[in-house]
Design a protein around this motif. Sequence first.
Motif, short mmCIF file in Angstrom:
data_model
loop_
_atom_site.label_atom_id
_atom_site.label_comp_id
_atom_site.label_asym_id
_atom_site.label_seq_id
_atom_site.Cartn_x
_atom_site.Cartn_y
_atom_site.Cartn_z
N VAL A 4 1.07 -0.99 -0.09
CA VAL A 4 -0.16 0.21 0.16
C VAL A 4 1.21 1.02 0.13
O VAL A 4 1.43 1.32 0.51
N THR A 5 0.58 2.15 -0.65
CA THR A 5 1.67 3.05 -1.23
C THR A 5 0.13 4.76 -0.98
O THR A 5 -0.66 4.44 -1.45
N ASP A 6 1.29 5.36 -0.62
CA ASP A 6 0.70 6.96 -0.88
C ASP A 6 1.06 7.59 -2.38
O ASP A 6 2.51 7.78 -2.27
N SER A 7 0.01 8.16 -2.74
CA SER A 7 0.68 9.10 -4.44
C SER A 7 1.04 10.23 -2.96
O SER A 7 0.29 11.09 -2.63
N ARG A 8 2.47 10.72 -3.75
CA ARG A 8 3.00 12.09 -2.88
C ARG A 8 2.99 13.04 -3.72
O ARG A 8 4.18 14.38 -4.10
N LYS A 9 2.15 13.35 -4.90
CA LYS A 9 2.52 14.65 -5.79
C LYS A 9 1.83 15.53 -5.05
O LYS A 9 1.25 15.44 -3.56
N ALA A 10 2.27 16.63 -5.75
CA ALA A 10 2.03 18.13 -5.31
C ALA A 10 0.44 18.37 -5.39
O ALA A 10 0.50 19.90 -4.04
N CYS A 11 -0.42 18.39 -5.19
CA CYS A 11 -1.58 18.39 -5.97
C CYS A 11 -2.14 17.58 -6.39
O CYS A 11 -1.86 15.53 -7.49
N THR A 12 -3.58 17.22 -6.19
CA THR A 12 -4.35 15.58 -6.91
C THR A 12 -4.54 15.99 -8.72
O THR A 12 -5.47 17.52 -8.52
N VAL A 339 -6.22 1.54 -6.95
CA VAL A 339 -6.32 2.55 -6.60
C VAL A 339 -7.66 3.13 -5.95
O VAL A 339 -8.68 3.05 -6.55
N THR A 340 -7.14 3.55 -4.24
CA THR A 340 -8.37 3.84 -4.15
C THR A 340 -8.05 5.26 -3.33
O THR A 340 -7.41 6.07 -3.75
N THR A 341 -8.50 5.68 -2.74
CA THR A 341 -9.57 7.12 -1.38
C THR A 341 -8.65 7.75 -0.51
O THR A 341 -8.28 8.46 0.15
N THR A 342 -8.76 6.45 0.48
CA THR A 342 -7.84 6.49 1.85
C THR A 342 -7.76 4.87 2.39
O THR A 342 -7.99 4.36 1.33
N ALA A 343 -7.17 5.13 3.54
CA ALA A 343 -6.72 3.64 4.35
C ALA A 343 -7.52 2.80 4.51
O ALA A 343 -9.09 3.20 4.97
N SER A 344 -7.59 1.50 4.97
CA SER A 344 -8.07 0.85 5.53
C SER A 344 -7.95 -0.48 5.60
O SER A 344 -6.88 -1.16 4.61
N PRO A 345 -8.37 -1.19 6.91
CA PRO A 345 -7.15 -2.42 6.73
C PRO A 345 -7.67 -3.70 5.59
O PRO A 345 -6.70 -4.33 5.80
N VAL A 355 -1.74 -1.27 -4.22
CA VAL A 355 -2.98 0.02 -4.07
C VAL A 355 -2.10 0.70 -3.88
O VAL A 355 -1.27 1.22 -2.91
N VAL A 356 -2.69 1.68 -4.56
CA VAL A 356 -1.98 3.24 -3.98
C VAL A 356 -3.19 4.08 -4.15
O VAL A 356 -4.14 4.28 -4.34
N VAL A 357 -2.51 5.34 -2.98
CA VAL A 357 -4.10 5.72 -2.17
C VAL A 357 -3.45 6.89 -3.00
O VAL A 357 -3.15 7.32 -2.99
N ASP A 359 -5.63 9.78 -7.10
CA ASP A 359 -6.47 10.54 -8.30
C ASP A 359 -6.27 9.76 -9.63
O ASP A 359 -6.01 8.46 -9.80
N LEU A 360 -7.58 9.81 -10.32
CA LEU A 360 -7.38 9.52 -11.21
C LEU A 360 -6.22 9.20 -12.01
O LEU A 360 -6.41 8.62 -13.20
N GLU A 361 -5.53 10.58 -12.30
CA GLU A 361 -4.58 10.60 -12.76
C GLU A 361 -3.44 9.45 -12.07
O GLU A 361 -3.11 8.55 -13.34
N ASP A 362 -3.04 8.86 -10.83
CA ASP A 362 -2.59 7.82 -10.87
C ASP A 362 -2.66 6.24 -12.19
O ASP A 362 -2.18 5.81 -12.28
N PHE A 363 -4.27 6.61 -11.29
CA PHE A 363 -5.53 5.14 -12.06
C PHE A 363 -4.94 4.59 -13.54
O PHE A 363 -4.42 4.01 -14.10
N GLU A 364 -4.81 6.54 -14.33
CA GLU A 364 -4.62 6.54 -15.51
C GLU A 364 -3.68 5.56 -16.02
O GLU A 364 -3.19 4.84 -17.18
#
Length: 469
Positions: A4-12, A339-345, A355-357, A359-364
């Motif tokens: 599980v990784t978080d997208s670290r972009k400057a903006c969504t 790709v998802t929106t928030t943390a979950s077990p 699994v990337v937390v 946006d839709l740019e990451d998804f694409e």
Amino acid sequence: MALVTDSRKACTVNPLKMSQPLGASYAFMGLESCMPVMHGSQGCTSFGLVLLVRHFKEAIPLQTTAMNEATTVMGGFDNLEKAVLNIRSRAKPRIIAICSTGLTETKGDDVDGHLKLIRQRHPEVADTELVYVSTPDYTGAFQDGWAKAVQVLVSQLPRTDEPKRAKHVAVLPGAHLTPGDLEELRELIEAFGLVPSFVPDVSGSLDGHIPDTWLGTTIGGCSVDTLQALGSAVHTLAIGEQMRPAAQALHERCGVPFTVFDRLTGLTATDALIRTLAELSGAPVPAKIRRQRSQLVDAMLDGHFHFGNVKVALGAEPDLLWAAGSFLVEMGAELGAAVTTTASPLLERMPCNEVVVGDLEDFEQLAQAHGCDLLMTHSHGRQAAERLGKPLFRLGIPMFDRIGNAHVKMVGYRGTREFLYAVGNLLMDQIPHHGPDHWPLPEASRAAAVRPAEAYVSARIGRLSAASA
């Protein structure tokens, strides 16, 4: 186990997620005679209102405290007081449900204290339940807001001295379940002779019906009386990992034991629910449900040819991601991107590599990098599908370019079967179909098929004169 990784972009870019206040407001819309209120600016409420209206194609009751620059600096008590009094006098709801926004959370409004002061100053509001949930929109996502709203409801309103009623079960559905899903669950539960109380119940308020009379509040759903009597349930069925805190809160307040189902899409997942219902009721599984199971098994046999080795890019809230993704993998597909929106077990248990937390740019980008054959997300993914030249299966909220969204279902044997058919038929549409152009004729055959010019016969036939005859 997935990384599980978080997208670290400057903006969504092209957001996938929606806010906590919107999720909480949506949960409150599953209460009967309720007026949800966003404590914040008019823009926050307008955005959420438009999104839900476009998705459900229905009138959505949602009010605002209309905070501006001055009231934000000075505090929102006056606006909140005016909103509560105006809503009570005009709409006459049984419950006014308030959720905060990033504006009032950043200011630090003590809304619980404000509501106590309003009750002291205005005894006439004693006939109206006032509920508040803290949902800052700069953290969390849609299902977090829903989960917090339900947790507050079951923590405050149920009476603690309710005697237990045999066959009465509480059902706490997650935000990922549609009104159609709740109707399917109700039918399954009632088939065992059990009496379910859904909290909240959007199948009663957002199922697309036309009421006999106009109401300024919600037009159906779970009543305040049902909420207050929730402690009489002998068991709680929590649907989705997001509902575990709410189920625990009801257990702590009223002593109601609970079972959490992380998903109800798929054969084994539905089997677990049916087994639990049979144990709670002490009744055998009805013949019609056994037949539904047999129909699902047959549908899986019919469809597995089309799912095998298909790479899917899936973008959704965690519980919906888990439910849809797990079933797709069971059918033989591969999750190339998740790709998802928030943390979950649940995220670490996803049947994929990562699994990337985001946006839709990451998804694409992930869908393109992994060569995915099918994209699955809500309607905001349509541009990505067009750019990649891949089919899009719409899933979740919002779906503003489709009708009938309230009645889509993917839980239980029948819901799983419908989901399987819908995805399978979309995949079948991508199979190339051969035509005459795929088997070109030899040049000699083409020449033989061309009609000679001298063979042309005019459609006009002259008549012979009497003399020549």
